[in-house]
Write a protein that holds these residues in place. Structure first.
Motif, mmCIF file in Angstrom:
data_model
loop_
_atom_site.group_PDB
_atom_site.id
_atom_site.type_symbol
_atom_site.label_atom_id
_atom_site.label_comp_id
_atom_site.label_asym_id
_atom_site.label_seq_id
_atom_site.Cartn_x
_atom_site.Cartn_y
_atom_site.Cartn_z
ATOM 1 N N ASN A 52 0.842 -1.208 0.000
ATOM 2 C CA ASN A 52 0.000 0.000 0.000
ATOM 3 C C ASN A 52 0.869 1.247 0.000
ATOM 4 O O ASN A 52 0.436 2.334 0.325
ATOM 5 N N THR A 96 -11.784 -4.245 -0.845
ATOM 6 C CA THR A 96 -11.405 -3.526 0.385
ATOM 7 C C THR A 96 -12.379 -3.897 1.487
ATOM 8 O O THR A 96 -13.596 -3.963 1.246
ATOM 9 N N ILE A 97 -11.850 -4.125 2.664
ATOM 10 C CA ILE A 97 -12.759 -4.411 3.775
ATOM 11 C C ILE A 97 -13.625 -3.191 4.071
ATOM 12 O O ILE A 97 -14.694 -3.313 4.639
ATOM 13 N N ASP A 98 -13.173 -1.998 3.657
ATOM 14 C CA ASP A 98 -13.899 -0.760 3.971
ATOM 15 C C ASP A 98 -15.195 -0.623 3.167
ATOM 16 O O ASP A 98 -16.089 0.134 3.546
ATOM 17 N N MET A 105 -12.352 -1.535 11.905
ATOM 18 C CA MET A 105 -11.682 -0.744 10.860
ATOM 19 C C MET A 105 -12.701 -0.134 9.895
ATOM 20 O O MET A 105 -13.910 -0.210 10.119
ATOM 21 N N GLY A 106 -12.203 0.424 8.812
ATOM 22 C CA GLY A 106 -13.085 1.001 7.790
ATOM 23 C C GLY A 106 -12.619 2.331 7.234
ATOM 24 O O GLY A 106 -13.262 2.930 6.398
ATOM 25 N N ARG A 107 -11.493 2.804 7.787
ATOM 26 C CA ARG A 107 -11.005 4.154 7.427
ATOM 27 C C ARG A 107 -12.131 5.177 7.567
ATOM 28 O O ARG A 107 -12.767 5.203 8.603
ATOM 29 N N GLU A 131 -13.167 3.075 13.415
ATOM 30 C CA GLU A 131 -11.880 3.650 13.830
ATOM 31 C C GLU A 131 -11.804 5.162 13.578
ATOM 32 O O GLU A 131 -11.024 5.859 14.219
ATOM 33 N N LYS A 146 -3.359 7.314 9.811
ATOM 34 C CA LYS A 146 -3.514 5.950 10.302
ATOM 35 C C LYS A 146 -4.408 6.036 11.525
ATOM 36 O O LYS A 146 -4.065 6.708 12.501
ATOM 37 N N HIS A 153 -6.282 -5.838 12.483
ATOM 38 C CA HIS A 153 -6.035 -6.576 11.228
ATOM 39 C C HIS A 153 -6.643 -7.973 11.199
ATOM 40 O O HIS A 153 -6.604 -8.624 10.149
ATOM 41 N N ARG A 191 -8.843 -8.385 8.381
ATOM 42 C CA ARG A 191 -8.310 -8.469 7.016
ATOM 43 C C ARG A 191 -7.932 -9.890 6.617
ATOM 44 O O ARG A 191 -7.857 -10.198 5.420
HETATM 45 O O1 F6P Z 1 -8.196 0.153 3.890
HETATM 46 C C1 F6P Z 1 -8.142 -1.043 4.595
HETATM 47 C C2 F6P Z 1 -7.630 -0.827 5.983
HETATM 48 O O2 F6P Z 1 -7.621 -2.065 6.668
HETATM 49 C C3 F6P Z 1 -8.387 0.217 6.793
HETATM 50 O O3 F6P Z 1 -9.631 -0.257 7.279
HETATM 51 C C4 F6P Z 1 -7.368 0.555 7.854
HETATM 52 O O4 F6P Z 1 -7.563 1.848 8.377
HETATM 53 C C5 F6P Z 1 -6.065 0.473 7.095
HETATM 54 O O5 F6P Z 1 -6.300 -0.345 5.962
HETATM 55 C C6 F6P Z 1 -4.922 -0.113 7.877
HETATM 56 O O6 F6P Z 1 -3.785 -0.002 7.108
HETATM 57 P P1 F6P Z 1 -2.416 -0.693 7.477
HETATM 58 O O7 F6P Z 1 -2.530 -2.152 7.110
HETATM 59 O O8 F6P Z 1 -1.413 0.016 6.650
HETATM 60 O O9 F6P Z 1 -2.204 -0.544 8.943
#
Ligand code: F6P
Length: 363
Positions: free
Chosen positions: A81, A143-145, A187-189, A240, A260, A287, A290
């Protein structure tokens, strides 16, 4: 390329991983090889595989259609990413525009088309690369979001929701046994889809999402009223990026300047304990959402997207993304997808459902 020459397509996974990516790869391999007699090259580590020399890839044969790949979490191709070719982080810390290297890598492999499995950020970058290099490109949303525009479903979302619901199923009995308020941070941004879905399915009393800023006093009132009605425990789900009406948000900066999230659950839990006097515990799911075995819905979405994406390349289509709309696979312009994301709409059905169930959204 003449019609007799077997076509060669590439596939890469980009951005944060999620469950169901390997199910996409499996579907693509099967459709391309069995359906069209093409070669499929799996590009490794997202965009990085086409940027570096030698190019990093592996040929994906029908071997990838058998065995347990359908069930495997993560991505067998690897992902990044932090691999924007237009702003590529070099080992010495400098940044370079490596987009020409990416395009040259596509040509070096003799690709006739590329499939990119990514979220809105990755799809935007890949679409820009495709336009710049004149590459045949089809996007597949994951995307999980679940915030990619123009699709009701992205690969990975359903499994993340199932994981959050499973957590609530485990938290409820212990909450009841100890008469506690349990806060679950998911999560979910910037999007509250995971919290909204999981909160409804998992019987939450309060759901806090970024799209609806909350008033902590209203959250406390809700919990106190439950207590007054004789309920000795409660479940609170928060995204989050949930934040108070006052704008207070708990987030940390990454070293690359991106936001983040994380920590809102603990801040919220402390405030709830202070205002209600309830014994409060906080779980940050992180995570866990994920990884793991993709659930049935994600395997289905991944399979349908993979097959249709290959068919689109076969039809000579480019610059589109496969999407799930009204229980159909459709394709939409990447121009329409990459300019905005898809947050929870305050008027959408599930927001009304939550309110109808008496769940507090903190407003
Ligand atoms: O976009 C997917 C996601 O899991 C978000 O829900 C979360 O905020 C972010 O990625 C976490 O990212 P990283 O794996 O870089 O910590």
């Amino acid at each position: 390329m003449s019609d007799e020459t077997p076509r060669t397509i590439g596939i890469l996974t980009s951005g944060g991983d999620c469950s169901g990516l390997n199910a996409v790869i499996r579907a693509v391999v099967h459709r391309a090889i069995h359906g069209y007699g093409w070669r499929v090259l799996g590009i490794e580590d997202g965009t990085v595989g086409l940027i570096v020399r030698p190019v990093r890839f592996q040929e994906l044969t029908l071997r990838f259609f058998t065995g347990d790949i359908l069930r495997l979490g993560g991505t067998i191709l690897g992902t990044r990413n932090t691999g924007d070719p237009f702003d590529f982080l070099m080992p010495d810390g400098t940044r370079l525009d490596r987009s020409d290297d990416f395009i040259a890598g596509y040509r070096e492999l003799g690709l006739d088309g590329l499939l990119g499995v990514g979220g809105d950020g990755s799809l935007k970058i890949l679409h820009r690369l495709a336009v710049k290099g004149g590459l045949n490109f089809i996007g597949i949303p994951k995307t999980i979001d679940n915030d990619v525009a123009k699709t009701e479903m992205s690969v990975g979302f359903s499994t993340a929701v199932s994981t959050a619901v499973d957590a609530l199923d485990r938290l409820q009995p212990t909450a009841a046994s100890h008469e506690r308020v349990m806060v679950l941070e998911v999560m979910g941004r910037d999007a509250g889809h995971i919290a909204l879905y999981a909160g409804i399915a998992g019987g939450a009393d309060v759901i806090l999402i970024p799209e609806i800023p909350y008033d902590i006093n209203k959250v406390a009132e809700k919990l106190k009223s439950l207590h007054d009605q004789g309920r000795d425990h409660a479940l609170v789900v928060c995204s989050e990026a949930a934040h108070e009406v006052s704008g207070v948000q708990t987030a940390a900066q990454t070293d690359r300047g991106g936001v983040k999230y994380g920590g809102v659950g603990h801040a919220l839990g402390a405030k709830i304990a202070e205002l209600t006097g309830a014994e409060t515990r906080v779980t940050v799911l992180g995570h866990v959402q994920r990884g793991g075995v993709p659930n049935a819905q994600d395997r289905i979405t991944a399979s349908a997207f993979g097959v249709r994406a290959v068919d689109l390349l076969a039809e000579g289509v480019t610059g589109r993304m496969v999407a799930w709309q009204h229980r159909q696979i459709v394709d939409v312009s990447l121009d329409d997808v990459t300019h905005h994301s898809r947050p929870v709409d305050r008027s959408e059905t599930l927001v009304q459902t939550a309110r109808g169930l008496g769940i507090s959204l903190g407003d």
